[in-house]
Design an enzyme around this catalytic site. Structure first.
Site, short mmCIF file in Angstrom:
data_model
loop_
_atom_site.label_atom_id
_atom_site.label_comp_id
_atom_site.label_asym_id
_atom_site.label_seq_id
_atom_site.Cartn_x
_atom_site.Cartn_y
_atom_site.Cartn_z
N ARG A 117 -1.18 -6.31 -4.74
CA ARG A 117 -1.39 -5.21 -5.69
C ARG A 117 -1.77 -3.90 -5.04
O ARG A 117 -1.18 -2.86 -5.35
CB ARG A 117 -2.50 -5.57 -6.70
CG ARG A 117 -2.05 -6.43 -7.84
CD ARG A 117 -3.16 -7.39 -8.19
NE ARG A 117 -3.31 -8.34 -7.11
CZ ARG A 117 -2.65 -9.49 -7.04
NH1 ARG A 117 -1.88 -9.85 -8.02
NH2 ARG A 117 -2.78 -10.30 -6.00
N THR A 118 -2.77 -3.92 -4.17
CA THR A 118 -3.27 -2.64 -3.64
C THR A 118 -2.19 -1.96 -2.82
O THR A 118 -1.92 -0.76 -3.00
CB THR A 118 -4.55 -2.88 -2.80
OG1 THR A 118 -5.41 -3.73 -3.54
CG2 THR A 118 -5.26 -1.57 -2.51
N LYS A 177 -0.88 -6.04 20.22
CA LYS A 177 -0.95 -5.86 21.68
C LYS A 177 -2.37 -5.52 22.12
O LYS A 177 -2.63 -5.26 23.28
CB LYS A 177 -0.01 -4.73 22.12
CG LYS A 177 1.44 -4.93 21.76
CD LYS A 177 2.25 -3.72 22.23
CE LYS A 177 3.59 -3.65 21.54
NZ LYS A 177 4.24 -2.35 21.75
N ARG A 209 -6.87 -1.20 4.67
CA ARG A 209 -7.60 -2.44 4.34
C ARG A 209 -7.89 -3.16 5.66
O ARG A 209 -6.99 -3.29 6.50
CB ARG A 209 -6.77 -3.35 3.43
CG ARG A 209 -7.43 -4.72 3.24
CD ARG A 209 -6.79 -5.55 2.19
NE ARG A 209 -7.10 -5.04 0.85
CZ ARG A 209 -6.75 -5.65 -0.28
NH1 ARG A 209 -6.08 -6.79 -0.22
NH2 ARG A 209 -7.07 -5.14 -1.44
N HIS A 211 -14.45 -2.02 -2.48
CA HIS A 211 -13.03 -1.85 -2.85
C HIS A 211 -13.04 -0.77 -3.93
O HIS A 211 -12.83 -1.05 -5.12
CB HIS A 211 -12.48 -3.18 -3.36
CG HIS A 211 -10.98 -3.25 -3.45
ND1 HIS A 211 -10.16 -2.13 -3.41
CD2 HIS A 211 -10.15 -4.32 -3.59
CE1 HIS A 211 -8.90 -2.52 -3.53
NE2 HIS A 211 -8.86 -3.85 -3.63
N1 ASP Z 1 -7.71 -8.60 -4.30
C1 ASP Z 1 -9.13 -8.42 -4.36
C2 ASP Z 1 -9.64 -7.98 -3.01
O1 ASP Z 1 -8.86 -7.78 -2.10
C3 ASP Z 1 -9.82 -9.63 -4.88
C4 ASP Z 1 -9.51 -10.91 -4.15
O2 ASP Z 1 -8.81 -10.90 -3.14
O3 ASP Z 1 -9.99 -11.94 -4.61
O4 ASP Z 1 -10.82 -7.80 -2.87
N1 CP Z 2 -6.81 -6.60 -6.50
C1 CP Z 2 -6.38 -6.59 -5.22
O1 CP Z 2 -6.95 -5.93 -4.32
O2 CP Z 2 -5.25 -7.29 -5.02
P1 CP Z 2 -4.52 -7.46 -3.61
O3 CP Z 2 -5.50 -8.17 -2.69
O4 CP Z 2 -3.29 -8.26 -3.89
O5 CP Z 2 -4.23 -6.09 -3.07
#
Ligand code: ASP
Ligand code: CP
Length: 330
Positions: free
Chosen positions: A78-79, A108, A129, A157
């Site tokens: 999603r993110t 590397k 991330r 987040h």
């Molecule tokens: N997608 C969210 C996160 O990256 C929640 C999860 O991974 O459970 O923090």
């Molecule tokens: N909600 C969220 O961060 O989803 P992803 O980890 O899939 O990005």
């Protein structure tokens, strides 16, 4: 007689980039602590405009010529996808390092600092991330372009918390006065950490439901107590389900456990089922940052109170609003 022509544009009165982004232009987005009520209102209003834009025409060229680097050291659906969609719907483009940094020079042995110093040469904003708490701050220290924290380990987040808050307001029409229950991994869940911090700005009741070993970290609990909110902790969903306006369910964060046996012990602790939902209010919502790995039974998806996929869509509007603000185009 001389006629003084009115200039077509009065350049003195044009909003400065600072005003366009309501203080967010050129800034890193590292923590929800940066968002006061004024900034939240601004971002939510822009997100509404983005929704209208997407629904009516799909895209525009607001960010034409702008480039975002999406650098993901941890998995994401999603993110990463919503930041890419947000850039593309606003006419910008993306350098996607989202399919695993093993295909970049990180494998590397290149450091985060050098990776950031490289990507800033090509881009106007970097979305990061990373598994370590504080990594987004480290990146921001090295970067001359804004860094957006897309999750730093078990830290924060912030963009998820903004979309979560936006979703609550969209779904229930307000935030003040609500009873919000968070369920699952409150210790490692960074979305819980950010959302809880943000909610201390509102008059809400908070209920934290977790196994003993996954309780909310003390620093965040103290923050809630200092804010004077009505707060309680419990191990049992049954204690909160009847009164909750928002049931915010989370995944147990397997990747943060050093002892996998401990993960096995708690992983299936909570499962929200249609039967449990019969006890919930008629007007309430179930949220989840996703991915889910069993905490909400699939049959709950048909319940109109299941808001998690609407929550996903709001993520794109919020990220469109944030990118436009950070890049000084509104
Ligand atoms: N997608 C969210 C996160 O990256 C929640 C999860 O991974 O459970 O923090
Ligand atoms: N909600 C969220 O961060 O989803 P992803 O980890 O899939 O990005």
């Amino acid at each position: 007689m001389t006629v003084k022509l009115k200039p077509l544009f009065n350049f003195d009165n044009l909003p400065t980039p600072e005003l366009i982004g309501n203080g967010l232009t050129g800034k890193d987005i590292l923590s929800v602590e940066q968002f006061d009520q004024d900034k939240l209102k601004y971002v939510f209003a822009r997100a509404h405009e983005m929704r209208e834009l997407v629904e009516r025409v799909g895209h525009c060229d607001l960010l034409a010529g702008k480039v975002a680097s999406c650098l993901f050291y941890e998995p994401s659906t999603r993110t990463s996808a919503s930041f890419i969609a947000a850039m593309e719907r606003l006419g910008g483009s993306v350098i996607p390092i989202t399919q695993g940094v093993q295909f970049s020079s990180v494998s590397k042995g290149e450091t985060l600092a050098d990776t950031i110093r490289t990507l800033e040469q090509y881009s106007d904003v970097i979305v990061l991330r990373h598994p370590e708490i504080g990594s987004a701050q480290v990146a921001a220290d090295y970067s001359r372009v804004p860094v957006i924290n897309a999750g730093d380990g078990a830290g924060e987040h912030p963009t998820q918390a903004l979309l979560d808050l936006f979703t609550i307001r969209e779904e229930l029409g307000r935030i003040d006065g609500l009873k919000i229950a968070m369920v699952g991994d409150l210790r490692y869940g960074r979305t819980v950490h950010s959302l809880t911090r943000l909610l201390t700005q509102y008059d809400v009741s908070l209920r934290f439901v977790s196994p003993e070993i996954l309780r909310l970290p003390l620093t965040i609990m103290n923050h809630v107590i200092d804010a004077g909110l009505d707060v309680r902790e419990t191990h049992d969903v049954a204690d909160v389900i009847k009164n909750a306006d928002v049931l915010y369910v989370t995944r147990v964060q397997k990747e943060r456990f050093t002892d996998l046996a401990q993960y096995e012990e708690v992983k299936d602790h909570y499962v929200i089922t249609p039967e449990i939902m019969t006890q919930a209010k008629e007007k309430m919502i179930v949220m989840h940052p996703l991915p889910r790995v069993g905490e909400i039974h699939y049959t709950v998806d048909h319940d109109p109170r299941a808001a998690y996929f609407r929550q996903v869509k709001n993520g794109m509007y919020i990220r469109m609003a944030l990118l436009a603000a950070v890049l000084g185009r509104a």
